[in-house]
Design a protein around this motif. Structure first.
Motif, PDB file in Angstrom:
ATOM      1  N   GLN A  16      40.631 -20.795  25.467  1.00 34.46           N
ATOM      2  CA  GLN A  16      41.665 -20.610  26.476  1.00 34.46           C
ATOM      3  C   GLN A  16      41.097 -20.098  27.798  1.00 34.46           C
ATOM      4  O   GLN A  16      41.567 -20.497  28.860  1.00 34.46           O
ATOM      5  N   THR A  17      40.081 -19.236  27.742  1.00 35.18           N
ATOM      6  CA  THR A  17      39.483 -18.755  28.994  1.00 35.18           C
ATOM      7  C   THR A  17      38.765 -19.877  29.730  1.00 35.18           C
ATOM      8  O   THR A  17      38.591 -19.800  30.948  1.00 35.18           O
ATOM      9  N   ARG A  18      38.380 -20.918  28.997  1.00 29.18           N
ATOM     10  CA  ARG A  18      37.720 -22.065  29.618  1.00 29.18           C
ATOM     11  C   ARG A  18      38.709 -23.196  29.929  1.00 29.18           C
ATOM     12  O   ARG A  18      38.313 -24.294  30.296  1.00 29.18           O
ATOM     13  N   ASP A  19      39.996 -22.911  29.777  1.00 28.37           N
ATOM     14  CA  ASP A  19      41.058 -23.886  30.056  1.00 28.37           C
ATOM     15  C   ASP A  19      40.862 -25.194  29.294  1.00 28.37           C
ATOM     16  O   ASP A  19      41.075 -26.277  29.839  1.00 28.37           O
ATOM     17  N   LEU A  20      40.472 -25.083  28.031  1.00 19.98           N
ATOM     18  CA  LEU A  20      40.313 -26.261  27.181  1.00 19.98           C
ATOM     19  C   LEU A  20      41.489 -26.374  26.227  1.00 19.98           C
ATOM     20  O   LEU A  20      41.972 -25.361  25.713  1.00 19.98           O
ATOM     21  N   THR A  21      41.932 -27.581  25.977  1.00 17.82           N
ATOM     22  CA  THR A  21      42.911 -27.808  24.916  1.00 17.82           C
ATOM     23  C   THR A  21      42.169 -27.867  23.592  1.00 17.82           C
ATOM     24  O   THR A  21      40.941 -28.029  23.559  1.00 17.82           O
ATOM     25  N   ILE A  22      42.927 -27.758  22.513  1.00 16.41           N
ATOM     26  CA  ILE A  22      42.314 -27.917  21.193  1.00 16.41           C
ATOM     27  C   ILE A  22      41.679 -29.295  21.091  1.00 16.41           C
ATOM     28  O   ILE A  22      40.577 -29.452  20.560  1.00 16.41           O
ATOM     29  N   GLU A  23      42.357 -30.296  21.615  1.00 15.89           N
ATOM     30  CA  GLU A  23      41.842 -31.664  21.557  1.00 15.89           C
ATOM     31  C   GLU A  23      40.525 -31.803  22.317  1.00 15.89           C
ATOM     32  O   GLU A  23      39.585 -32.452  21.828  1.00 15.89           O
ATOM     33  N   ALA A  24      40.437 -31.193  23.487  1.00 19.56           N
ATOM     34  CA  ALA A  24      39.209 -31.275  24.282  1.00 19.56           C
ATOM     35  C   ALA A  24      38.051 -30.569  23.574  1.00 19.56           C
ATOM     36  O   ALA A  24      36.923 -31.081  23.549  1.00 19.56           O
ATOM     37  N   LEU A  25      38.326 -29.417  22.991  1.00 21.38           N
ATOM     38  CA  LEU A  25      37.291 -28.699  22.248  1.00 21.38           C
ATOM     39  C   LEU A  25      36.859 -29.505  21.035  1.00 21.38           C
ATOM     40  O   LEU A  25      35.663 -29.631  20.755  1.00 21.38           O
ATOM     41  N   ALA A  26      37.819 -30.040  20.318  1.00 17.74           N
ATOM     42  CA  ALA A  26      37.500 -30.838  19.129  1.00 17.74           C
ATOM     43  C   ALA A  26      36.635 -32.035  19.498  1.00 17.74           C
ATOM     44  O   ALA A  26      35.645 -32.328  18.816  1.00 17.74           O
ATOM     45  N   ASP A  27      36.979 -32.717  20.578  1.00 20.68           N
ATOM     46  CA  ASP A  27      36.176 -33.856  21.035  1.00 20.68           C
ATOM     47  C   ASP A  27      34.754 -33.426  21.384  1.00 20.68           C
ATOM     48  O   ASP A  27      33.791 -34.087  21.000  1.00 20.68           O
ATOM     49  N   ALA A  28      34.622 -32.322  22.099  1.00 22.81           N
ATOM     50  CA  ALA A  28      33.301 -31.844  22.512  1.00 22.81           C
ATOM     51  C   ALA A  28      32.446 -31.434  21.315  1.00 22.81           C
ATOM     52  O   ALA A  28      31.218 -31.542  21.354  1.00 22.81           O
ATOM     53  N   ALA A  29      33.093 -30.972  20.242  1.00 26.36           N
ATOM     54  CA  ALA A  29      32.366 -30.529  19.051  1.00 26.36           C
ATOM     55  C   ALA A  29      32.312 -31.608  17.969  1.00 26.36           C
ATOM     56  O   ALA A  29      31.792 -31.360  16.876  1.00 26.36           O
ATOM     57  N   SER A  30      32.868 -32.786  18.255  1.00 27.45           N
ATOM     58  CA  SER A  30      32.929 -33.899  17.285  1.00 27.45           C
ATOM     59  C   SER A  30      33.654 -33.504  16.001  1.00 27.45           C
ATOM     60  O   SER A  30      33.203 -33.769  14.880  1.00 27.45           O
ATOM     61  N   LEU A  31      34.800 -32.831  16.181  1.00 19.15           N
ATOM     62  CA  LEU A  31      35.646 -32.401  15.065  1.00 19.15           C
ATOM     63  C   LEU A  31      37.051 -32.930  15.288  1.00 19.15           C
ATOM     64  O   LEU A  31      37.407 -33.300  16.407  1.00 19.15           O
ATOM     65  N   SER A  32      37.874 -32.914  14.252  1.00 21.25           N
ATOM     66  CA  SER A  32      39.264 -33.321  14.438  1.00 21.25           C
ATOM     67  C   SER A  32      40.055 -32.155  15.027  1.00 21.25           C
ATOM     68  O   SER A  32      39.764 -30.986  14.748  1.00 21.25           O
ATOM     69  N   TYR A  33      41.051 -32.488  15.844  1.00 23.55           N
ATOM     70  CA  TYR A  33      41.838 -31.416  16.469  1.00 23.55           C
ATOM     71  C   TYR A  33      42.634 -30.629  15.441  1.00 23.55           C
ATOM     72  O   TYR A  33      42.829 -29.429  15.598  1.00 23.55           O
ATOM     73  N   ASN A  45      37.537 -22.330   6.241  1.00 26.37           N
ATOM     74  CA  ASN A  45      36.223 -21.697   6.291  1.00 26.37           C
ATOM     75  C   ASN A  45      35.245 -22.652   6.964  1.00 26.37           C
ATOM     76  O   ASN A  45      34.945 -23.703   6.402  1.00 26.37           O
ATOM     77  N   PRO A  46      34.729 -22.312   8.130  1.00 24.65           N
ATOM     78  CA  PRO A  46      33.799 -23.216   8.804  1.00 24.65           C
ATOM     79  C   PRO A  46      32.409 -23.146   8.180  1.00 24.65           C
ATOM     80  O   PRO A  46      31.964 -22.085   7.741  1.00 24.65           O
ATOM     81  N   SER A  47      31.729 -24.272   8.165  1.00 25.91           N
ATOM     82  CA  SER A  47      30.332 -24.295   7.740  1.00 25.91           C
ATOM     83  C   SER A  47      29.472 -23.816   8.904  1.00 25.91           C
ATOM     84  O   SER A  47      29.942 -23.700  10.043  1.00 25.91           O
ATOM     85  N   LEU A  48      28.211 -23.565   8.617  1.00 28.64           N
ATOM     86  CA  LEU A  48      27.296 -23.179   9.689  1.00 28.64           C
ATOM     87  C   LEU A  48      27.182 -24.282  10.733  1.00 28.64           C
ATOM     88  O   LEU A  48      27.091 -24.002  11.934  1.00 28.64           O
ATOM     89  N   ALA A  49      27.208 -25.529  10.299  1.00 27.71           N
ATOM     90  CA  ALA A  49      27.134 -26.658  11.238  1.00 27.71           C
ATOM     91  C   ALA A  49      28.340 -26.672  12.165  1.00 27.71           C
ATOM     92  O   ALA A  49      28.212 -26.961  13.359  1.00 27.71           O
ATOM     93  N   VAL A  50      29.524 -26.357  11.648  1.00 23.21           N
ATOM     94  CA  VAL A  50      30.739 -26.318  12.465  1.00 23.21           C
ATOM     95  C   VAL A  50      30.682 -25.152  13.447  1.00 23.21           C
ATOM     96  O   VAL A  50      31.042 -25.298  14.619  1.00 23.21           O
ATOM     97  N   ILE A  51      30.213 -24.001  12.983  1.00 24.10           N
ATOM     98  CA  ILE A  51      30.070 -22.849  13.878  1.00 24.10           C
ATOM     99  C   ILE A  51      29.124 -23.203  15.022  1.00 24.10           C
ATOM    100  O   ILE A  51      29.408 -22.933  16.190  1.00 24.10           O
TER     101      ILE A  51
END
Length: 68
Positions: A16-33, A45-51
């Protein structure tokens, strides 16, 4: 508060401090929103790769996401 909840709150706060939506963050991290949303709510529970992927997308060190 357990570590999952702390992780989720940290991800949400930084996103939120970076003004990102969940969708934008998910896209940048190659994860589903929906997965990122569940992580932010402390339901998954996130894996180390997800973290690592989320930290990279948020431009922070991975340990920052794990602070309680």
């Amino acid at each position: 508060m357990d570590l999952r909840e702390a992780f989720g709150r940290n991800v949400r706060r930084i996103r939120q401090t970076r003004d990102l939506t969940i969708e934008a963050l998910a896209d940048a991290a190659s994860l589903s929103y929906s997965y990122v949303g569940e992580l932010e709510r402390g339901r998954r529970n996130p894996s180390l790769a997800v973290i690592e992927a989320l930290a990279g997308a948020l431009n922070v060190s991975p340990h920052i996401l794990l602070l309680k």
